[in-house]
Write a protein that holds these residues in place. Sequence first.
Motif, short mmCIF file in Angstrom:
data_model
loop_
_atom_site.label_atom_id
_atom_site.label_comp_id
_atom_site.label_asym_id
_atom_site.label_seq_id
_atom_site.Cartn_x
_atom_site.Cartn_y
_atom_site.Cartn_z
N PHE A 98 -1.94 -11.71 2.19
CA PHE A 98 -2.58 -10.48 1.74
C PHE A 98 -3.56 -10.71 0.60
O PHE A 98 -4.40 -9.86 0.33
CB PHE A 98 -1.50 -9.45 1.40
CG PHE A 98 -0.72 -9.09 2.62
CD1 PHE A 98 -1.28 -8.26 3.58
CD2 PHE A 98 0.51 -9.65 2.87
CE1 PHE A 98 -0.59 -7.97 4.75
CE2 PHE A 98 1.21 -9.37 4.02
CZ PHE A 98 0.66 -8.53 4.97
N LEU A 99 -3.45 -11.89 -0.06
CA LEU A 99 -4.51 -12.26 -1.00
C LEU A 99 -5.80 -12.53 -0.22
O LEU A 99 -6.90 -12.32 -0.71
CB LEU A 99 -4.12 -13.50 -1.79
CG LEU A 99 -2.96 -13.33 -2.78
CD1 LEU A 99 -2.62 -14.66 -3.41
CD2 LEU A 99 -3.34 -12.33 -3.86
N LEU A 149 -6.54 -10.94 2.45
CA LEU A 149 -6.90 -9.70 3.15
C LEU A 149 -8.34 -9.24 2.92
O LEU A 149 -9.05 -8.92 3.87
CB LEU A 149 -5.90 -8.60 2.75
CG LEU A 149 -6.00 -7.27 3.47
CD1 LEU A 149 -5.56 -7.43 4.91
CD2 LEU A 149 -5.11 -6.25 2.78
N PRO A 150 -8.82 -9.22 1.65
CA PRO A 150 -10.20 -8.76 1.44
C PRO A 150 -11.23 -9.74 2.01
O PRO A 150 -12.37 -9.37 2.18
CB PRO A 150 -10.34 -8.70 -0.09
CG PRO A 150 -8.96 -8.77 -0.62
CD PRO A 150 -8.16 -9.53 0.38
N PRO A 174 -13.25 -8.94 11.40
CA PRO A 174 -14.03 -7.84 10.83
C PRO A 174 -15.24 -8.42 10.12
O PRO A 174 -15.21 -9.57 9.69
CB PRO A 174 -13.06 -7.20 9.83
CG PRO A 174 -12.07 -8.26 9.52
CD PRO A 174 -11.97 -9.13 10.74
N PRO A 224 -16.72 -8.40 4.14
CA PRO A 224 -16.97 -7.26 3.26
C PRO A 224 -18.02 -7.58 2.20
O PRO A 224 -18.17 -8.74 1.82
CB PRO A 224 -15.59 -7.03 2.62
CG PRO A 224 -14.88 -8.32 2.75
CD PRO A 224 -15.42 -9.01 3.95
N PHE A 238 -15.44 -5.74 -1.95
CA PHE A 238 -14.45 -6.76 -2.27
C PHE A 238 -13.89 -6.53 -3.67
O PHE A 238 -12.68 -6.48 -3.87
CB PHE A 238 -15.15 -8.11 -2.17
CG PHE A 238 -14.27 -9.29 -2.43
CD1 PHE A 238 -13.48 -9.80 -1.43
CD2 PHE A 238 -14.26 -9.89 -3.68
CE1 PHE A 238 -12.68 -10.90 -1.65
CE2 PHE A 238 -13.46 -10.99 -3.91
CZ PHE A 238 -12.66 -11.49 -2.90
N LEU A 269 -11.74 -3.36 -4.06
CA LEU A 269 -10.36 -3.44 -3.59
C LEU A 269 -9.48 -4.07 -4.67
O LEU A 269 -8.36 -3.63 -4.91
CB LEU A 269 -10.29 -4.25 -2.29
CG LEU A 269 -8.92 -4.25 -1.60
CD1 LEU A 269 -8.37 -2.86 -1.41
CD2 LEU A 269 -9.00 -4.95 -0.25
N ASP A 279 -3.78 -0.16 1.16
CA ASP A 279 -4.26 -1.53 0.98
C ASP A 279 -4.24 -1.97 -0.48
O ASP A 279 -4.03 -3.14 -0.78
CB ASP A 279 -5.68 -1.69 1.55
CG ASP A 279 -5.63 -2.02 3.04
OD1 ASP A 279 -4.55 -2.40 3.52
OD2 ASP A 279 -6.68 -1.89 3.71
N VAL A 321 -0.80 -3.14 -1.15
CA VAL A 321 -0.55 -4.42 -0.46
C VAL A 321 -1.12 -5.57 -1.29
O VAL A 321 -0.44 -6.56 -1.56
CB VAL A 321 -1.18 -4.41 0.95
CG1 VAL A 321 -1.13 -5.81 1.56
CG2 VAL A 321 -0.44 -3.42 1.85
N LEU A 322 -2.37 -5.41 -1.71
CA LEU A 322 -3.02 -6.48 -2.48
C LEU A 322 -2.33 -6.66 -3.84
O LEU A 322 -2.08 -7.79 -4.28
CB LEU A 322 -4.51 -6.17 -2.67
CG LEU A 322 -5.33 -7.28 -3.31
CD1 LEU A 322 -5.25 -8.55 -2.50
CD2 LEU A 322 -6.79 -6.85 -3.45
N ILE A 363 -0.53 -10.11 -5.20
CA ILE A 363 -0.87 -10.76 -6.47
C ILE A 363 0.38 -10.91 -7.34
O ILE A 363 0.66 -11.97 -7.89
CB ILE A 363 -1.96 -9.95 -7.22
CG1 ILE A 363 -3.27 -9.98 -6.43
CG2 ILE A 363 -2.17 -10.50 -8.63
CD1 ILE A 363 -4.34 -9.04 -6.96
#
Lengths: 240, 241
Positions: free
Chosen positions: A96-97, A99-100, B4, B7, B12, B15, B203, B206-207, B211
């Motif tokens: 999930f790190l 993810l972006p 996808p 971004p 980026f 988020l 999201d 989640v991020l 972390i």
Amino acid sequence: MIEQLAAVDQSFFTDRSSGNCIQDNKLFCPGWVVDNYDRYVDPTLQHLVLVGSAVAGGFLIAFGLAILAHRHRFLQTPFLAGTGILYTIPSISFFFLLLPITGRGSLTAIIALTAFNLQIIFRNITTGLRNVPPNVTEAARGIGLTRSQILWQVEIPLAMPEIIAGLRIATVSTVALATLAVFANGGGLGTEIVTGSNITFKTGIIVAGSIAVIMAIVFDGVLLLVGKLLAPWKRKQAIS
Amino acid sequence: MALPPPPLPAAFLSLFGDAFNFVFSGREAETGGVTVGGTSQVIELATKQIEVTLLALAVAILLAMPVGLWLGHRQQGEFLAVSAGNAGRAIPELALIALMAAAIGVGLVNLVVALAILGIPPILTNTYVGISQVDRASVEAARGMGMSETGIVRKVELPLAVPTIMGGVRTAAINIVATATIAPLAGILTLGDFIIARNVYGDAGVLAGAILVALMALALEGTLATIQWAMTSKGLKLNRS
């Protein structure tokens, strides 16, 4: 392959087995396996792809790093620290790190699993290279081999048992960890353990978990054999 | 497998900004109504994850280390100790937690047992290897000086084996804290809840969860490395450099 899987998931609760495996949810329902073995084919193949790519990628990168660190000793500490951080970050967090950057999918899972592998393989290669007896490399230099000839023809073959040992640890751990790829939408056997938010179907968990364990054992055995073929002197040593 | 589109840097960064806000001020749940995230929930879930991790690690150490010490001191049972380590690596963490929750039930005790199972193999193997690799000459010398067997283990073998044993403890700790992230599947809410329950936290959650889990694992590893450094005798440190 992964897009197809979403379609399969929809039909999870249509029980195709002759008994009432899902309704009864006993610890293990053999009828389920007989009637549904085909649903494990795709996840198993995806799992193989995840593990194969992650170990191959991890090996290539770690091998490059180890050769660099072998030439330039001062790189050893930073490489060890860097791969140590990547090893320590839990894979599920790593997904999930990313993810972006890479979104959800098998690529994200492969990158995270590769990052996990690096330290195990790097450490074994450098230990193997370091344990080559100095008198052997001296002799190689004495008969006029160049530095890269010494590396490829003397040091790496002698380090092979350590290198294979690292690959075995990395592969077995990756097979187990790759079940988590389901959280990153990366497919694999985890999809048969966590289906939607459902983790209560015991037979499904046992079947998918067992396939993962068997896969790990098979990979381990194959690498053990490869190691024996690549380092035949080790085998003779063991016999005498 | 269509990726996808990459971004934009702005998206980026935003988020990450959302994740930052999620940790410090919280946001409305995706499901509406209540506020989720924020420091109080973060601390609550983080405390739970540390608690579960340390409990499981303690159980694993208490069960595995005495066996490893005993086998290593007697130089027996190498096959058992080493194959335990190999087999342990092959346990799929997700299947273990899921099966434990489904077959035996959810709850703290079951979770700690499942996590301890993951921690036992590396500690057992490394304790055995560390102790049995201690130079036999040192052990014989200690015995010759009239040291008792427990004295030999405590004052000779154990100090010399600290780096290897702690290596096993650290491997176990990393695996346990990582797997404690999926503890919400077994009904115990840890930081992993932010990651797994995306439909609630979004999201940003989640991020933020990812972390926080990464930071927690690195902090745990750093702490154990420091403990190892403090426990290693001066002589061994000199030897290594």
